[in-house]
Scaffold this active site. Structure first.
Site, mmCIF file in Angstrom:
data_model
loop_
_atom_site.group_PDB
_atom_site.id
_atom_site.type_symbol
_atom_site.label_atom_id
_atom_site.label_comp_id
_atom_site.label_asym_id
_atom_site.label_seq_id
_atom_site.Cartn_x
_atom_site.Cartn_y
_atom_site.Cartn_z
ATOM 1 N N ASP A 55 0.879 -1.326 -0.134
ATOM 2 C CA ASP A 55 -0.021 0.027 0.026
ATOM 3 C C ASP A 55 1.031 1.408 0.074
ATOM 4 O O ASP A 55 0.419 2.216 -0.524
ATOM 5 C CB ASP A 55 -0.709 -0.086 1.244
ATOM 6 N N GLU A 60 5.524 -6.252 -7.870
ATOM 7 C CA GLU A 60 4.639 -5.597 -6.716
ATOM 8 C C GLU A 60 3.475 -5.732 -6.892
ATOM 9 O O GLU A 60 2.389 -5.140 -6.492
ATOM 10 C CB GLU A 60 4.882 -3.972 -6.411
HETATM 11 C C1 FAD Z 1 12.500 -7.100 -12.175
HETATM 12 C C2 FAD Z 1 11.806 -7.693 -10.936
HETATM 13 C C3 FAD Z 1 12.080 -7.182 -9.784
HETATM 14 C C4 FAD Z 1 11.471 -7.742 -8.829
HETATM 15 N N1 FAD Z 1 11.772 -7.536 -7.554
HETATM 16 C C5 FAD Z 1 11.220 -8.186 -6.364
HETATM 17 C C6 FAD Z 1 11.718 -7.638 -4.810
HETATM 18 O O1 FAD Z 1 12.506 -6.701 -4.810
HETATM 19 N N2 FAD Z 1 11.064 -8.547 -3.897
HETATM 20 C C7 FAD Z 1 10.449 -9.584 -4.265
HETATM 21 O O2 FAD Z 1 10.057 -10.460 -3.333
HETATM 22 N N3 FAD Z 1 10.098 -10.063 -5.572
HETATM 23 C C8 FAD Z 1 10.330 -9.083 -6.558
HETATM 24 N N4 FAD Z 1 10.066 -9.296 -7.736
HETATM 25 C C9 FAD Z 1 9.172 -10.683 -7.922
HETATM 26 C C10 FAD Z 1 7.345 -10.083 -8.197
HETATM 27 O O3 FAD Z 1 7.109 -9.466 -7.563
HETATM 28 C C11 FAD Z 1 6.808 -11.353 -8.758
HETATM 29 O O4 FAD Z 1 7.399 -12.006 -9.963
HETATM 30 C C12 FAD Z 1 5.430 -11.178 -9.086
HETATM 31 O O5 FAD Z 1 4.743 -10.776 -8.001
HETATM 32 C C13 FAD Z 1 4.726 -12.234 -9.725
HETATM 33 O O6 FAD Z 1 4.525 -13.387 -8.621
HETATM 34 P P1 FAD Z 1 5.239 -14.666 -9.219
HETATM 35 O O7 FAD Z 1 6.472 -14.508 -9.789
HETATM 36 O O8 FAD Z 1 4.817 -15.728 -8.250
HETATM 37 O O9 FAD Z 1 4.365 -14.979 -10.464
HETATM 38 P P2 FAD Z 1 3.045 -15.925 -10.394
HETATM 39 O O10 FAD Z 1 2.043 -15.707 -9.678
HETATM 40 O O11 FAD Z 1 3.480 -17.385 -10.534
HETATM 41 O O12 FAD Z 1 2.246 -15.527 -11.949
HETATM 42 C C14 FAD Z 1 2.322 -15.996 -13.069
HETATM 43 C C15 FAD Z 1 1.164 -15.420 -13.892
HETATM 44 O O13 FAD Z 1 -0.374 -15.998 -13.249
HETATM 45 C C16 FAD Z 1 -0.974 -14.976 -13.082
HETATM 46 N N5 FAD Z 1 -1.720 -15.094 -11.721
HETATM 47 C C17 FAD Z 1 -1.240 -15.794 -10.641
HETATM 48 N N6 FAD Z 1 -2.280 -15.826 -9.615
HETATM 49 C C18 FAD Z 1 -3.205 -15.185 -10.321
HETATM 50 C C19 FAD Z 1 -4.609 -15.369 -10.002
HETATM 51 N N7 FAD Z 1 -5.067 -15.737 -8.705
HETATM 52 N N8 FAD Z 1 -5.542 -14.774 -10.796
HETATM 53 C C20 FAD Z 1 -5.116 -14.561 -12.135
HETATM 54 N N9 FAD Z 1 -3.984 -14.518 -12.426
HETATM 55 C C21 FAD Z 1 -2.917 -15.091 -11.588
HETATM 56 C C22 FAD Z 1 -0.003 -13.863 -12.787
HETATM 57 O O14 FAD Z 1 -0.750 -12.542 -12.910
HETATM 58 C C23 FAD Z 1 1.001 -13.737 -13.825
HETATM 59 O O15 FAD Z 1 0.473 -13.526 -15.103
HETATM 60 C C24 FAD Z 1 10.800 -8.901 -9.011
HETATM 61 C C25 FAD Z 1 10.521 -9.499 -10.174
HETATM 62 C C26 FAD Z 1 10.915 -8.768 -11.349
HETATM 63 C C27 FAD Z 1 10.644 -9.288 -12.735
#
Ligand code: FAD
Length: 409
Positions: A258, A386
Site C-alpha cells: 500500500d 509488486e
Molecule cells: C525485475 C523484477 C524485480 C522484482 N523485485 C522483487 C523484489 O524486490 N522482491 C520480491 O520479493 N519480488 C520481486 N519481484 C518478483 C515479483 O514481485 C513477482 O514476480 C510477481 O509478484 C509475480 O509473482 P510470481 O513470480 O509468483 O508469478 P505468478 O504468481 O506465478 O504469476 C504467473 C502469472 O499468473 C498470473 N496469476 C497468478 N495468480 C493469479 C490469480 N489468482 N488470478 C489470475 N492470474 C494469476 C499472474 O498475474 C502472472 O501472469 C521482482 C520481479 C521482477 C521481474
C-alpha cells in the site's frame, strides 16, 4: 466512492525542485540508463551516487515513507511529493531510480510492520549520509502472487531464528546491507504462518546467488538470495513476537505494498510520458522522408492524432490514480484499493503506450536510434512486480463486489 477533496498541485518550492529534477533526469539519468542497458550488471555508479547526493539534500524520492514520516521531517517524507518526484526521475530513467540508495522495499516493510524500536534501529541508518541499500525478499520459484506458498522456513532456536530457503528476483538484493525476508513459521497455517525477518549482509548462512539477466530495467540489480541455516537474533522478527501478532505477517506484506504501489505507478507514468513526448517530438520534427506526398508530416494524420490523444488521456488517468493513492497515504487514510487501482492502471498504460509509440515511429523505433525500444522493454515489469496486473484486478474486483478470497466456496 471517494469523497475527499483532492489537491495535487506542488507548492512553488516543490515545482522548482521538480524543474531541477527534470534537468537532472535528462542529463544525468537518461544517458546513463542507455549505457547501462547495453552493459548489464555494470551498475551506473556515477548516476546512482548523484541521486544519493540529491536525496541527502532532501530532493530525492523515498517510497513508502509517508505514514509516520521518516523522522527527518523532510518534504521527501510526503507521499504525494515523493511520487511527483518519482514520475519526473523515471521520465529520465526508472531503472536507475530503482537502483537508488536507501532502504528500498525492505524499508517500506519495516515502516509498515516494524515496532518503533525496529524502525529506530533499522531505518535511521539510512539518514547518516552513507550509501546503503535495503531490499525485500518475498518471491520464490513457487511463490510470489501466492504468498501462502512460501517455502522458506524460519525455525526458532533459543534466542535465534534459523532461516532456510532460496529467494529470487530481489531488487538491489546483492548490494543490500539489510534484507527483509518473508518465511513461514508454520506451513499448516498458510498465509497466516508467514512472518518477516531482518537479515544483515554478512550473516553466516546468507549468500548471493545469481544475478538475473533481464529484458528490461537492466540498470537495476535483481538477485537470487540463498539462506542455509542462517542464524539471526530473535529480535530480528519483524513486528511483535506474541502469537496475536501472527496474522499480521501477511497483512504486513500487503501493507508494504500500500505504501509503495503509488510510487511504482508514478514510475510507470514517467516512462509512458517519456515515450509519448519522444514520439511527438519526432513526429513534429520529421523531415521529407516521412512526408506523405501532399506536403504534410504524419503528425497531421487523423488516425495518428487519435492515437496520441488517447495515450495522453490514459497517462493522465494513471497519473491521477497514482496521486490519489499517495494523497490518501498523506491523509493517513486507507489506500489499499486505490493503490491497487493505480498500479493496475499504470502497469497496463505504460506497456500499451510504449508499444503504440514504437508502432507509430515504425521500424526505426526498433533500433537503438531511439530509446523507445528500451522503454518498451523497461515497461513490462511495471505490470509484474509488486503484484501483477491480473492480481491487482482480482483484488479490485473483490473489493467492488464485496467479498474476499476466504469467502469463496
Ligand atoms: C525485475 C523484477 C524485480 C522484482 N523485485 C522483487 C523484489 O524486490 N522482491 C520480491 O520479493 N519480488 C520481486 N519481484 C518478483 C515479483 O514481485 C513477482 O514476480 C510477481 O509478484 C509475480 O509473482 P510470481 O513470480 O509468483 O508469478 P505468478 O504468481 O506465478 O504469476 C504467473 C502469472 O499468473 C498470473 N496469476 C497468478 N495468480 C493469479 C490469480 N489468482 N488470478 C489470475 N492470474 C494469476 C499472474 O498475474 C502472472 O501472469 C521482482 C520481479 C521482477 C521481474
Amino acid at each position: 466512492m471517494t469523497t475527499h477533496a483532492l489537491d495535487f498541485d506542488p507548492t512553488e518550492k516543490e515545482a522548482n525542485i521538480l524543474a531541477f529534477l527534470h534537468t537532472f533526469a535528462e542529463n544525468a539519468m537518461r544517458p546513463a540508463s542507455i549505457i547501462a542497458d547495453a552493459h548489464e550488471h555494470e551498475r551506473p555508479q556515477g548516476a546512482i551516487e548523484a541521486l544519493h547526493q540529491l536525496q541527502s539534500g532532501g530532493m530525492g524520492y523515498r517510497s513508502g515513507s509517508a505514514v509516520d514520516g521518516t523522522g527527518d521531517g523532510s518534504p521527501a517524507a510526503k507521499a504525494l511529493t515523493s511520487i511527483l518526484r518519482a514520475e519526473e526521475l523515471s521520465w529520465g530513467a526508472a531503472s536507475i531510480l530503482l537502483s537508488r540508495p536507501g532502504p528500498g522495499l525492505g524499508g517500506a516493510a519495516i515502516q509498515a510492520s516494524g515496532t518503533p524500536a525496529q524502525k529506530e534501529q533499522w531505518l535511521k541508518r539510512y539518514e547518516d549520509g552513507s550509501v546503503r541499500f535495503g531490499a525485500m525478499a518475498l518471491t520464490e520459484s513457487n511463490a510470489g502472487s501466492d504468498v501462502s506458498a512460501i517455502e522458506t522456513t524460519a525455525v526458532q532456536d533459543g534466542d535465534h531464528w534459523l532461516l532456510n530457503g532460496t529467494k529470487i528476483f530481489a531488487t538491489n538484493g546483492a548490494c543490500a546491507d539489510v534484507v527483509v525476508v518473508w518465511a513461514t513459521v508454520d506451513k499448516s497455517k498458510g498465509k497466516d504462518g508467514i512472518r518477516a525477518f531482518i537479515v544483515e549482509k554478512g550473516t553466516p548462512g546468507f549468500s548471493i546467488g545469481r544475478l538475473e539477466h533481464k529484458m528490461g530495467i537492466r540498470a537495476s540489480e535483481t538477485a537470487e538470495l540463498v539462506f542455509q541455516d542462517c542464524r539471526i537474533p530473535r529480535a530480528n522478527l519483524l513486528g511483535e513476537e506474541n502469537p496475536s501478532a501472527e496474522k499480521k505477517g501477511f497483512k504486513g506484506a500487503m501493507a508494504t505494498f500500500d505504501l509503495t504501489r503509488p510510487g511504482v505507478a508514478a514510475m510507470a507514468v514517467g516512462i509512458a510520458r517519456a515515450a509519448l513526448e519522444h514520439t511527438v517530438q519526432v513526429l513534429e520534427s520529421e523531415s521529407g522522408g516521412f512526408h506523405l506526398g501532399y506536403g504534410r508530416s504524419r503528425a497531421h494524420l487523423s488516425a495518428l492524432q487519435d492515437a496520441v490523444q488517447a495515450m495522453d488521456a490514459q497517462i493522465e488517468a494513471a497519473r491521477l490514480l497514482a496521486r490519489r493513492a499517495a494523497y490518501l497515504l498523506d491523509q493517513k487514510q486507507p489506500n489499499a484499493l486505490e493503490a491497487s487501482m493505480a498500479k493496475a492502471k499504470a502497469g497496463r498504460v505504460v506497456v500499451d503506450v510504449c508499444a503504440t509509440c514504437v508502432e507509430l515511429l515504425g521500424p526505426a523505433a526498433l533500433t537503438r536510434a531511439h530509446p523507445l525500444e528500451m522503454w518498451l522493454r523497461d515497461s513490462k515489469v511495471f505490470d509484474i512486480f509488486e503484484g501483477t496486473g491480473q492480481v491487482q484486478r482480482l483484488v479490485i474486483a473483490r473489493r467492488i463486489l464485496g467479498y474476499t478470497s476466504k469467502e469463496l466456496p
